[in-house]
Scaffold this active site. Structure first.
Site, PDB file in Angstrom:
ATOM      1  N   HIS A  93      -0.505   0.725  57.202  1.00  0.00           N
ATOM      2  CA  HIS A  93       0.033   1.735  56.056  1.00  0.00           C
ATOM      3  C   HIS A  93       1.162   2.433  56.721  1.00  0.00           C
ATOM      4  O   HIS A  93       2.043   3.405  55.909  1.00  0.00           O
ATOM      5  CB  HIS A  93      -1.008   2.733  55.802  1.00  0.00           C
ATOM      6  CG  HIS A  93      -1.124   2.991  54.340  1.00  0.00           C
ATOM      7  ND1 HIS A  93       0.078   3.141  53.614  1.00  0.00           N
ATOM      8  CD2 HIS A  93      -2.036   3.215  53.340  1.00  0.00           C
ATOM      9  CE1 HIS A  93      -0.041   3.508  52.409  1.00  0.00           C
ATOM     10  NE2 HIS A  93      -1.444   3.396  52.179  1.00  0.00           N
ATOM     11  N   ARG A  94       1.409   2.319  57.861  1.00  0.00           N
ATOM     12  CA  ARG A  94       2.548   3.070  58.304  1.00  0.00           C
ATOM     13  C   ARG A  94       3.917   2.300  58.048  1.00  0.00           C
ATOM     14  O   ARG A  94       4.978   2.849  57.732  1.00  0.00           O
ATOM     15  CB  ARG A  94       2.679   3.152  60.098  1.00  0.00           C
ATOM     16  CG  ARG A  94       1.745   4.134  60.674  1.00  0.00           C
ATOM     17  CD  ARG A  94       1.499   3.721  62.089  1.00  0.00           C
ATOM     18  NE  ARG A  94       1.471   2.412  62.493  1.00  0.00           N
ATOM     19  CZ  ARG A  94       1.607   2.227  63.757  1.00  0.00           C
ATOM     20  NH1 ARG A  94       1.705   2.919  64.654  1.00  0.00           N
ATOM     21  NH2 ARG A  94       1.206   0.794  64.099  1.00  0.00           N
TER      22      ARG A  94
END
Length: 486
Positions: free
Chosen positions: A457-458
């Site tokens: 999700h980064r």
């Protein structure tokens, strides 16, 4: 006069150290010796098989001679840089009792152990093959030994991180005078360029004469030059070769069994913990009707263009993922923690998780995005065949960008796979089953599967991840999109 005799006698014996057979691996287990003391060996001959955290690899010896001593038995884990075998390179030339010193003893100044022999270029295993004045073709190393066992495209996910190799004793930098290109990995070359350091002036301390990051930093801040090692005046007698120790096996008690964690299994555990607690995982799911994909697979099996290659649903799924990445290239990226950057990659090295007798491995197809469907089918077939025979090389498992794991072969509907470290996404494919499905307003039996996409999700937000997963599902539902979207 005595010193000269001892030094000459010591020069008869060459020591072969455990090389770094992967990318920064620090240890390997000796699985099997193919030679014993007294056997004659030739340059390029395989002397043992070792297992690292990535694969089983055969090691060729880089010189001729007679085996004098095996320093470790089978089943022993040896650090990179430790001497594993001593060879008499001039048999009959003196007293065999004057053997080479243990690995901890200093090397003769006339020929440092960590320096490439004259006429050799350091490689991952040994120093390669010596040059010949007759310009004969160099011997080729043999391929890794096959492991007789089956392989399945695996449902788990394994990452293979790298770790720094302990520094070996310093050796003299010869690049500046020999004109050869200094040995260093790309990140080290970039560091040297950023610091304005000429690699030809750096003294390497890595195994096989490879320049490390520490060497570059040391060159940027010069330190006093250590005094050269004294010439060894006396060579101690050899110690008997250790008894061949059996490989470590599980110990079973009355109520429990203990299995040593080592090799590939140890690497799996470390990589999964590192990945799970470093990258924020998000997993999304979609269930899709793949009836048309199954029909396409059946048709391709009869197509003359696909003759000689294996055609299965995984082939179409892989192609669908490649098309989805082409439509959304931002998903194909990596997180650079050191520089706090997102590295978007303009190539796709497609990993396929595979279960082998030695554990889970994830070899990848290099530049899969450039391959046609027949080429991709051939690459998948070769990947599975190589894994089945235990011949997957460390290089084949390095540099992956995204991965597919097929849990469907085990009858599992789907899962929440963990990212391969350094990658942005992994697609899990569940079992394809005949299920009741609403098709054209009526409930009919259709071929259905469930897909799961885990992503970092980064790098990938929910919208991007959803679009990629939706595209893969849409292609599997309507395979003609392989043509209209490609």
């Amino acid at each position: 006069m005595t010193t000269m005799t001892d030094t000459s006698n010591a020069a008869r014996f060459r020591e072969f150290k455990m090389p770094d057979v992967g990318e920064g691996l620090t240890e390997a287990e000796i699985l099997k010796w193919f030679v014993q003391p007294g056997d004659t060996v030739t340059d390029g001959q395989v002397v043992c098989e070792v297992e690292t955290a990535k694969a089983a690899v055969e090691l060729p010896i880089p010189f001729d001679g007679v085996v004098h001593e095996l320093r470790f038995g089978e089943g022993t884990t040896v650090d990179v840089g430790q001497v594993i075998i001593a060879v008499d390179v001039a048999p009959g030339g003196g007293d065999v009792a004057a053997a080479s010193a243990p690995a901890s003893a200093p090397a003769p100044a006339a020929e440092p152990e960590d320096e490439a022999p004259k006429g050799r270029t350091p490689v991952l295993v040994g120093y390669g093959v010596a040059e010949s004045s007759t310009k004969r073709r160099a011997r080729k190393g043999t391929e890794a030994a096959p492991a007789a066992a089956s392989v399945a495209i695996q449902g788990e996910m394994n990452g293979h991180g790298t770790s720094a190799v302990p520094a070996a004793p310093a050796v003299t930098a010869v690049s500046a005078v020999s004109g050869t290109r200094p040995l260093a990995k790309p990140p080290v070359r970039k560091l040297a360029k950023d610091l304005g350091i000429d690699l030809a002036t750096v003294s390497p301390t890595g195994a096989g004469g490879v320049i490390t990051r520490e060497d570059v930093h040391a060159a940027a801040t010069p330190a006093p030059v250590p005094a050269p090692a004294p010439v060894r005046a006396e060579v101690p007698a050899p110690t008997p070769a250790p008894a061949q120790a059996p490989a470590v096996v599980a110990s079973t008690g009355a109520r429990e069994t203990r299995i040593p964690v080592k090799g590939v299994r140890k690497a799996i555990a470390q990589a999964m913990v590192g990945s799970a607690f470093t990258a924020p995982h998000v997993t999304e799911f979609v269930t899709v009707d793949v009836t048309r994909t199954m029909k396409l697979v059946a048709e391709l099996k009869e197509d003359k263009e696909m003759a000689g290659v294996r055609v299965n649903p995984l082939l179409i799924i892989a192609k669908a993922l490649l098309v989805a990445i082409k439509r959304h290239p931002e998903v194909n990226a990596a997180w650079d923690e050191a520089n706090q950057e997102i590295v978007q990659k303009h190539y796709v090295n497609l990993g396929i998780a595979a279960a082998t007798p030695r554990g889970l491995i994830v070899p990848n197809i290099k530049d899969a995005h450039e391959q046609t469907l027949p080429q991709l089918a051939a690459s998948l077939g070769e990947l599975v065949s190589t894994a089945r025979e235990g011949r997957t090389s460390p290089a084949a498992m390095a540099g992956g960008t995204v991965t597919i794991t097929n849990v469907g072969v085990f009858g599992v509907d789907t899962g929440t796979p963990i990212l391969n470290p350094g990658e942005s996404a992994i697609l899990a494919v569940g079992a394809i089953k005949l299920q009741p499905w609403v098709h054209k307003g009526k409930v009919k039996p259709r071929q259905v599967t469930t897909l799961a996409l885990s992503f970092d999700h980064r790098l990938v937000d929910g919208e991007l991840g959803s679009k990629v997963l939706a595209d893969v599902a849409a292609i599997l539902e309507q395979p003609k999109r392989l043509i209209t979207w490609a």
